[in-house]
Design an enzyme around this catalytic site. Structure first.
Site, mmCIF file in Angstrom:
data_model
loop_
_atom_site.group_PDB
_atom_site.id
_atom_site.type_symbol
_atom_site.label_atom_id
_atom_site.label_comp_id
_atom_site.label_asym_id
_atom_site.label_seq_id
_atom_site.Cartn_x
_atom_site.Cartn_y
_atom_site.Cartn_z
ATOM 1 N N ASN A 190 0.827 -1.213 -0.360
ATOM 2 C CA ASN A 190 0.386 -0.302 0.080
ATOM 3 C C ASN A 190 0.926 1.468 -0.161
ATOM 4 O O ASN A 190 2.105 1.479 0.663
ATOM 5 C CB ASN A 190 -1.014 -0.008 1.117
ATOM 6 C CG ASN A 190 -1.834 0.585 1.755
ATOM 7 O OD1 ASN A 190 -2.931 1.532 0.658
ATOM 8 N ND2 ASN A 190 -2.091 1.295 2.282
ATOM 9 N N GLU B 70 -7.747 4.801 0.676
ATOM 10 C CA GLU B 70 -7.151 5.728 1.373
ATOM 11 C C GLU B 70 -8.042 7.187 1.109
ATOM 12 O O GLU B 70 -7.339 8.522 1.477
ATOM 13 C CB GLU B 70 -6.158 6.560 2.074
ATOM 14 C CG GLU B 70 -5.331 5.016 2.947
ATOM 15 C CD GLU B 70 -4.536 4.825 3.665
ATOM 16 O OE1 GLU B 70 -3.717 6.001 3.761
ATOM 17 O OE2 GLU B 70 -3.669 3.749 4.008
#
Ligand code: XIL
Length: 387
Positions: free
Chosen positions: A189, A255
């Site tokens: 990520n 996110e």
């Protein structure tokens, strides 16, 4: 912008019940989700929205599963805050994305200022990963195993793991993760992969290192902390996502937020933000292996942005009073326009489908297939920004 266009957009901002997660599922995604944190319950309208599976079918804890929260002292593990979030997800029949294990930030000082050899660091990493993943075993659809290991220029970020182990820490982390919970999806990520091809290629390098070691890696998470006026086009974003799907991986926006600077926002910056949210969500819809979209909080009163990027803010789908913004409308519309056009996750080959115990099966959506379940039922901030 034309006044008439804005008026039409504002008039079309739907009631809060427009159901992001329900629309996402109809569009063939597995989920539309949000980060959640301990402060959420102090704001009743926000909290009510966050528990509404029609809008949010997936949670990521904003801080509760990070190293400083779970193992503040060596060998002393605590999970009270994270358990509360996971239990909320289970009660709401939501999917959990779990976040995060090996990251240079929000590390307790015993890790960041320890002096480590190859062997001691290996043992520290293995102990941490196996305890934390073991505690949440079979409750996480996915784990962000390694987070933000790259600089914006694509080189490896100098962190305690790299210092002790060199680039072997990538494969080691994923190996320990796969051993701790073989049924979860393991992700790399990072942020700014959307902006900088050289950084996006750095993530390709990491994926290939892990694959070459014969260790499982299932996905790349693109954080998508974006800035109004700088978001790449939908086709550009699609091109980046495909760098990873062409390696046999899933992708997800993990996110998402689109911050506005300067503040205060106005009709034109809110309209631009709506278009940019639409491009990001649209790019996920364009890529069959884009699993889902997670916003990093959905209300401007709860966002991490103003504290971290002074002068920037208003980055969310809902305003400070939890009222939907134009971006909420544009995201709902682009999801609705894809209804029935993608192969739903539940009808993809099992290898592409989640192995999870916490799957939203009760979302009130018109979907003829269900997600396949496995045998079990299922600081200091990291972003340096391009601003
Ligand atoms: C952020 C949290 O939202 C803040 O509350 C905290 O102060 C700093 O971290 N990339 C990540 C997330 O992977 O974990 C970060 O979350 C935001 C950037």
């Amino acid at each position: 912008m034309k006044i008439a266009t804005l008026a039409a957009l504002v008039a079309s901002v739907p009631a809060v019940s427009a159901q992001l997660h329900a629309l996402a599922k109809n569009a063939g995604l597995l989920y539309f989700g949000t980060a959640v944190g301990p402060g959420d319950s102090r704001d009743a309208p926000y909290y009510a929205l966050s528990n509404d599976i029609k809008n949010f079918g997936q949670y990521t804890p904003d801080n509760a599963q990070k190293w400083d929260a779970t193992e503040p002292q060596r060998g002393r593990f605590q999970y009270t805050q994270a358990d509360a979030i996971v239990n909320r997800a289970i009660a709401n029949k939501m999917i959990m994305r779990c976040h995060t294990l090996v990251w240079y930030s929000q590390l307790p000082s015993w890790v960041s200022s320890g002096s480590w050899t190859k062997d001691t660091m290996t043992s520290v990493m293995q102990t941490h990963i196996s305890n934390v993943m073991g505690h949440f075993k079979s409750k996480c659809y996915a784990w962000d195993v390694v987070n933000e290991a790259l600089e914006d220029n694509g080189t490896y970020r100098n962190n305690p793991f790299l210092k002790a182990l060199g680039d072997s820490y990538f494969a080691l982390s994923f190996k320990f993760a796969a051993a701790a919970d073989p049924d979860t999806k393991l992700y790399y990520n990072d942020y700014n992969l959307e902006y900088f091809p050289v950084k996006a290629d750095g993530a390709v390098r990491i994926v290939k290192l892990v694959q070459a070691a014969g260790v499982p890696i299932h996905g790349v998470g693109l954080q998508a902390h974006m800035t109004v006026g700088r978001t790449p086009s939908r086709s550009n974003l699609t091109w980046t996502l495909e760098k990873y799907t062409s390696l046999g991986l899933d992708v997800a926006y993990t996110e998402l937020d689109v911050r506005i600077k300067p503040l205060p926002s106005n009709s034109s910056s809110l309209q631009a933000q709506a278009k940019e949210y639409e491009a990001i969500v649209g790019s996920c819809l364009d890529v069959p292996r884009c699993v889902g979209i997670t916003v990093w909080g959905f209300g401007d009163a709860h966002s991490w942005i103003p504290q971290t990027f002074p002068g920037a803010g208003d980055s969310c789908l809902f305003d400070k009073n939890s009222k939907p913004k134009p971006a909420f409308s544009s995201v709902s519309a682009i999801l609705a326009s894809a209804s029935g056009k993608r192969v739903p996750w539940g009808s993809k080959p099992t290898s592409l489908v989640s192995a999870t115990s916490v799957v939203a099966t009760s979302a009130p959506v018109v979907q003829t297939t269900v997600v396949m379940l496995p045998s079990k039922t299922s600081t200091k901030v990291a972003v340096t920004s391009v601003a």
